[in-house]
Design an enzyme around this catalytic site. Structure first.
Site, PDB file in Angstrom:
ATOM      1  N   THR A   1      -0.024   1.332   6.874  1.00 43.64           N
ATOM      2  CA  THR A   1       0.211   0.095   5.938  1.00 43.64           C
ATOM      3  C   THR A   1       0.244  -1.074   6.703  1.00 43.64           C
ATOM      4  OG1 THR A   1       1.311  -0.922   4.207  1.00 43.64           O
ATOM      5  CG2 THR A   1       2.706   0.605   5.718  1.00 43.64           C
ATOM      6  N   GLY A   2      -0.468  -2.332   6.470  1.00 45.28           N
ATOM      7  CA  GLY A   2      -0.235  -3.381   7.263  1.00 45.28           C
ATOM      8  C   GLY A   2      -1.547  -4.334   7.294  1.00 45.28           C
TER       9      GLY A   2
ATOM     10  N   THR B   1       1.000  -1.322  -0.012  1.00 47.99           N
ATOM     11  CA  THR B   1       0.032  -0.071  -0.079  1.00 47.99           C
ATOM     12  C   THR B   1       0.731   1.286  -0.056  1.00 47.99           C
ATOM     13  OG1 THR B   1      -1.777  -1.169   1.178  1.00 47.99           O
ATOM     14  CG2 THR B   1      -1.562   1.065   1.484  1.00 47.99           C
TER      15      THR B   1
ATOM     16  N   ARG C   1     -13.774  -8.006  -0.210  1.00 42.04           N
ATOM     17  CA  ARG C   1     -13.189  -7.514   1.167  1.00 42.04           C
ATOM     18  C   ARG C   1     -12.378  -6.093   1.080  1.00 42.04           C
ATOM     19  NH1 ARG C   1      -7.628  -5.408   2.544  1.00 42.04           N
ATOM     20  NH2 ARG C   1      -7.310  -6.188   4.665  1.00 42.04           N
ATOM     21  N   VAL C   2     -12.677  -5.301   2.165  1.00 47.40           N
ATOM     22  CA  VAL C   2     -12.485  -3.908   2.319  1.00 47.40           C
ATOM     23  C   VAL C   2     -11.333  -3.724   3.316  1.00 47.40           C
ATOM     24  CG1 VAL C   2     -12.920  -1.320   2.369  1.00 47.40           C
ATOM     25  CG2 VAL C   2     -14.487  -3.080   1.219  1.00 47.40           C
ATOM     26  N   GLY C   3     -10.175  -3.079   3.187  1.00 49.00           N
ATOM     27  CA  GLY C   3      -9.269  -3.126   4.292  1.00 49.00           C
ATOM     28  C   GLY C   3      -9.436  -1.699   4.896  1.00 49.00           C
ATOM     29  N   ASP C   4      -8.249  -1.225   5.622  1.00 47.97           N
ATOM     30  CA  ASP C   4      -8.529  -0.270   6.575  1.00 47.97           C
ATOM     31  C   ASP C   4      -8.047   1.142   5.653  1.00 47.97           C
ATOM     32  OD1 ASP C   4      -5.675  -1.302   6.048  1.00 47.97           O
ATOM     33  OD2 ASP C   4      -4.794   0.300   7.512  1.00 47.97           O
TER      34      ASP C   4
ATOM     35  N   GLY D   1      -4.851  -5.027   7.385  1.00 47.24           N
ATOM     36  CA  GLY D   1      -5.846  -3.991   7.561  1.00 47.24           C
ATOM     37  C   GLY D   1      -6.942  -4.550   8.524  1.00 47.24           C
TER      38      GLY D   1
HETATM   39  N1  ASP Z   1      -3.633  -2.290   4.788  1.00 50.61           N
HETATM   40  C1  ASP Z   1      -3.800  -2.822   3.558  1.00 50.61           C
HETATM   41  C2  ASP Z   1      -5.037  -3.575   3.676  1.00 50.61           C
HETATM   42  O1  ASP Z   1      -5.172  -4.267   4.457  1.00 50.61           O
HETATM   43  C3  ASP Z   1      -2.659  -3.647   2.964  1.00 50.61           C
HETATM   44  C4  ASP Z   1      -1.274  -2.811   3.101  1.00 50.61           C
HETATM   45  O2  ASP Z   1      -1.068  -1.975   3.910  1.00 50.61           O
HETATM   46  O3  ASP Z   1      -0.690  -3.098   2.016  1.00 50.61           O
HETATM   47  O4  ASP Z   1      -5.850  -3.628   2.619  1.00 50.61           O
END
Ligand code: ASP
Length: 342
Positions: A258-259, A207, A235-238, A261
């Site tokens: 980033t991480g 991300t 799916r939706v992330g953070d 989510g």
């Molecule tokens: N945080 C992002 C998600 O979970 C993934 C990422 O940080 O690359 O969608």
């Protein structure tokens, strides 16, 4: 469990760049910080050529946003322009380089927030919008809403005259190989064979995010992503969740994360960091460190953040092996880093 222990080791190392970038800005000065994702990013698994590509693209993205800020452009403009450069690169898991869902499709999420007005725009589940960060900006500036998803968001993109592309535009060989590895692992796991480890091995959160401070003293934050490799469709992330992966408020700070989510959503990571600055009166580096190196580590939340306050203090803590990151702080020096010991 293995994952948890891994995090603990890195937590003990408690790596922070924050001190290096903590100079305070005089009024009218500008600052910009970016990330290109955290995760298992190790020197040993990087070729010199690939590393150079990353450093060059991070530098180009920083220069793009910084020039806007120097000319008196707004932090929101700088964040959008910076992230478009990264979305157009296949190197990062955003825009062109997005990862694949378990259905073999790409679904893109993004958000942007203006720390002056607390206006925000966010989009999720996109297949055909070349630059999701610009659609998030349009949602913020040209709709009555904060968040738009899927077909409706894409229809809005068309009405707004944004560039639409064929879903094939997002196909890259590198991401497809990750998808295939995950598919093979999932098949093996289903049939009871060993080898499900490569789902873990692909834990790179590519991300991208940016946080900017403009000459008027206004903060902005933006984040854009393809999500996580092999995510379930839908799916939706953070990243597009305001307060989880993205947040900006002139009264406290601005953050892009980033991480993993799911954990970042449950912990409202970005909002938590800013709340600590506002209510506990923690410095932005202390607040970001507490959340990333303590709170997240205890629940196995691998990843990192970039954060900045109104004085231009920058923090970039991460609890993973590496995080693509860079900034231009008060001294005007452009710094780009990848590994923990960079
Ligand atoms: N945080 C992002 C998600 O979970 C993934 C990422 O940080 O690359 O969608």
């Amino acid at each position: 469990m293995r994952h948890f222990r891994f995090l603990f080791v890195f937590a003990a190392a408690a790596f922070l760049d924050a001190a290096e970038a903590s100079a305070q800005l005089a009024p009218g000065k500008v600052a910009l910080v970016i990330h290109g994702g955290a995760g298992t990013i190790l020197r040993a698994s990087m070729t010199p050529e690939r590393e150079r590509e990353y450093r060059e693209k991070l530098t180009e993205a920083l220069n793009t946003g910084y020039q806007i800020l120097l000319k008196g452009g707004s932090s929101v403009d700088a964040v959008e322009a910076t992230l478009r450069v990264m979305e157009d690169s296949p190197l990062f898991n955003a825009g062109k380089g997005a990862v694949f869902t378990s259905a073999g499709t790409n679904e893109l999420d993004a958000a942007i927030m203006d720390g002056k007005t607390l206006k925000a725009g966010s989009v999720a589940g996109l297949h055909t919008v070349r630059n999701p960060i610009s659609l998030a900006r349009r949602v913020m500036d040209h709709s009555r809403h904060v968040m738009m998803i899927g077909d409706g968001a894409e229809r809005f993109a068309r009405e707004q005259g944004l560039e639409l592309v064929s879903p094939h535009y997002f196909w890259t060989e590198r991401r497809w190989r990750s998808y295939e590895r995950s598919r093979d692992s999932a098949e093996k796991a289903r049939s009871g064979k060993k080898g499900s480890g490569s789902l873990e091995a692909d834990k790179k959160y590519g991300t991208v995010g940016a946080v900017a401070l403009d000459k008027e003293g206004n903060l902005a934050a933006g984040t854009t992503t393809g999500g996580i490799n092999w995510k379930e469709y839908g799916r939706v992330g953070d990243a597009p969740i305001i307060g989880a992966g993205t947040y900006a408020n002139n009264a406290s700070c601005a953050v892009s994360a980033t991480g993993q989510g799911e954990i970042f959503i449950r912990r409202t990571v970005a909002a938590d960091i800013c709340a600590r600055v506002k209510y506990l009166r923690q410095s932005v580096s202390q607040a970001a460190e507490d959340v990333v190196m303590k709170e997240l580590v205890t629940v196995g939340g691998e990843g990192g953040v970039i954060a900045m306050d109104r004085l231009g203090n920058i923090a970039t803590p991460f609890n993973s092996a590496g995080m693509y990151r860079g900034w231009v702080a008060a001294d005007g020096k452009l710094i780009v880093k990848i590994y923990k010991d960079d």
